[in-house]
Each structure stands twice: as C-alpha cells, then as structure tokens.
Design a protein around this motif. Structure first.
Motif, PDB file in Angstrom:
ATOM      1  N   PHE A 150      -7.699  -6.080  -2.849  1.00 33.80           N
ATOM      2  CA  PHE A 150      -6.593  -6.271  -3.646  1.00 33.80           C
ATOM      3  C   PHE A 150      -6.510  -7.163  -4.999  1.00 33.80           C
ATOM      4  O   PHE A 150      -5.371  -7.001  -5.821  1.00 33.80           O
ATOM      5  CB  PHE A 150      -5.473  -7.092  -2.577  1.00 33.80           C
ATOM      6  CG  PHE A 150      -3.918  -7.152  -2.993  1.00 33.80           C
ATOM      7  CD1 PHE A 150      -3.131  -6.149  -2.840  1.00 33.80           C
ATOM      8  CD2 PHE A 150      -3.653  -8.292  -3.648  1.00 33.80           C
ATOM      9  CE1 PHE A 150      -1.893  -5.945  -3.319  1.00 33.80           C
ATOM     10  CE2 PHE A 150      -2.396  -8.373  -4.043  1.00 33.80           C
ATOM     11  CZ  PHE A 150      -1.427  -7.269  -4.059  1.00 33.80           C
ATOM     12  N   GLY A 176       0.905  -1.240  -0.090  1.00 29.71           N
ATOM     13  CA  GLY A 176      -0.071   0.031   0.076  1.00 29.71           C
ATOM     14  C   GLY A 176       0.921   1.289  -0.061  1.00 29.71           C
ATOM     15  O   GLY A 176       1.923   1.107   0.576  1.00 29.71           O
ATOM     16  N   LEU A 232      -3.277   0.744  -3.688  1.00 29.45           N
ATOM     17  CA  LEU A 232      -2.632  -0.494  -3.703  1.00 29.45           C
ATOM     18  C   LEU A 232      -1.663  -0.615  -4.884  1.00 29.45           C
ATOM     19  O   LEU A 232      -1.918  -0.218  -6.213  1.00 29.45           O
ATOM     20  CB  LEU A 232      -3.723  -1.547  -3.914  1.00 29.45           C
ATOM     21  CG  LEU A 232      -4.600  -1.832  -2.679  1.00 29.45           C
ATOM     22  CD1 LEU A 232      -5.597  -2.731  -2.918  1.00 29.45           C
ATOM     23  CD2 LEU A 232      -3.617  -2.257  -1.385  1.00 29.45           C
TER      24      LEU A 232
END
Length: 192
Positions: free
Chosen positions: A126, A95, A100
């Motif tokens: 994710f 992160g 992300l």
C-alpha cells in the motif's frame, strides 16, 4: 496466508474516517498503524484512541496500593462492562478489484464491519505510492504526528527503511512546500 485477528468493529463511519470499538479494554492498534476494513477493502491510518466510561461519567482513580490496572480490573470484573476502548482512523484508500486506490472509497465502511491490522506485506504494497500522504496531512486530528508515525511504521515494512524515508521526505517537501515549519517538524519525527 491467514488474515490477522480482528481488532475492532466499526461503530461510526463517514467517507473520510471511522471509529471502531476495540474488542478489549486498553488494546488498540498503535498511532499511525495501517488498518483495513475487509468489507469494501477500505484502508485507514489510526489517528486517535481512547478508553472511557460507557455511561459518560469519569472513572474514579483506583488507589495505587491495589496493584497494576490488570490486577485491579481482575478484582473488579464489573468494570470491564463499564469501560469502552475505541480508536479513530483516517481513510487513505481502498481496493478495487485487486487494484489499490489511494483516494476515498465510493461509500463509507459498514457499521459493525470488522477491522484488522494490515500485515507487513500489505503495508509495503500500500505504501509503495505516497498518494496516501495527502489525506493524512489534511486530517484534523493530530495530522503531523499521525503522518510521522505512519511513515515510521511503514518504513519497517520496506527492505530499505532509509531509502523509503528519504523518498517520503521528498514527497512531503513537495506537498508542504509552502509550510516549511510544518515540513521540518514532520521530518524530525520520521527518523526511526
């Protein structure tokens, strides 16, 4: 939302992978699970696990007549101090200020940093991008098994598992276009 409990601490790390000591004997996250090191917001996928002697000697098998492993360990509490469980994970992203990144972090995880399992919502977020597949496919340890296990587990975090797995299969086909046997083997393993 409270963070899940910690499942281990970093005992060895480099930029691309880490090993974490489990907090309890024989308890590790499952193969393919997405885990996170909060310090550095490092995301990784579990690729291996082991329980071994702290002294480097092979444990002696216990007689089956003595019951299950937990009963045996309870009647021999000193063994809990002689055994150690750990797991390895392949770093697949990090992160960066709320964003992300599906590539290696600028530095490895810190020694003794806690590792926690990612909750379902975090896994879904994710794995919206399949950019995490490339480091998994190129990791040396059980790469195909780990990739398939990761995709099976991640599919459970998405509302439409089948659609997620079809999209993952398309990305795998692109990444492994020159390795049809390997592609076929992974595709067979990602069925839920």
């Amino acid at each position: 939302c409270a963070l899940p409990i910690f499942i281990g601490q970093i005992i060895q790390a480099d930029i691309a992978r880490f090993s974490a000591g489990s907090l309890q004997i024989h308890q590790t996250p499952p193969l393919g699970a997405l885990v996170k090191v909060d310090e550095g917001s490092i995301y990784a996928v579990v690729c291996d696990a082991r329980t071994e002697s702290r002294e480097g000697r092979q444990p002696t098998p216990h007689p089956p007549a003595e019951g299950d492993l937990e009963s045996f360990l309870d009647s021999n509490p000193h063994l809990r101090h002689l055994l150690h469980t750990s797991f390895d994970a392949v770093v697949v992203g990090h992160g960066d200020g709320g964003t992300l990144r599906h590539y290696l972090p600028p530095s490895p995880a810190s020694i003794f940093a806690p590792v926690r399992p990612c909750p379902t919502e975090e896994v879904a977020r994710f794995t919206q991008s399949f950019d995490f597949l490339k480091p998994l496919l190129s990791s040396a340890t059980n790469a195909d098994e780990v990739t398939a296990a990761c995709l099976r587990r991640a599919s459970a975090a998405h509302p439409d598992r089948r659609s997620f797995l079809v999209d993952a299969g398309k990305e795998l086909a692109r990444l492994l276009a020159d390795q049809p046997d390997r592609l076929t083997a992974i595709l067979r393993r990602i069925r839920p």
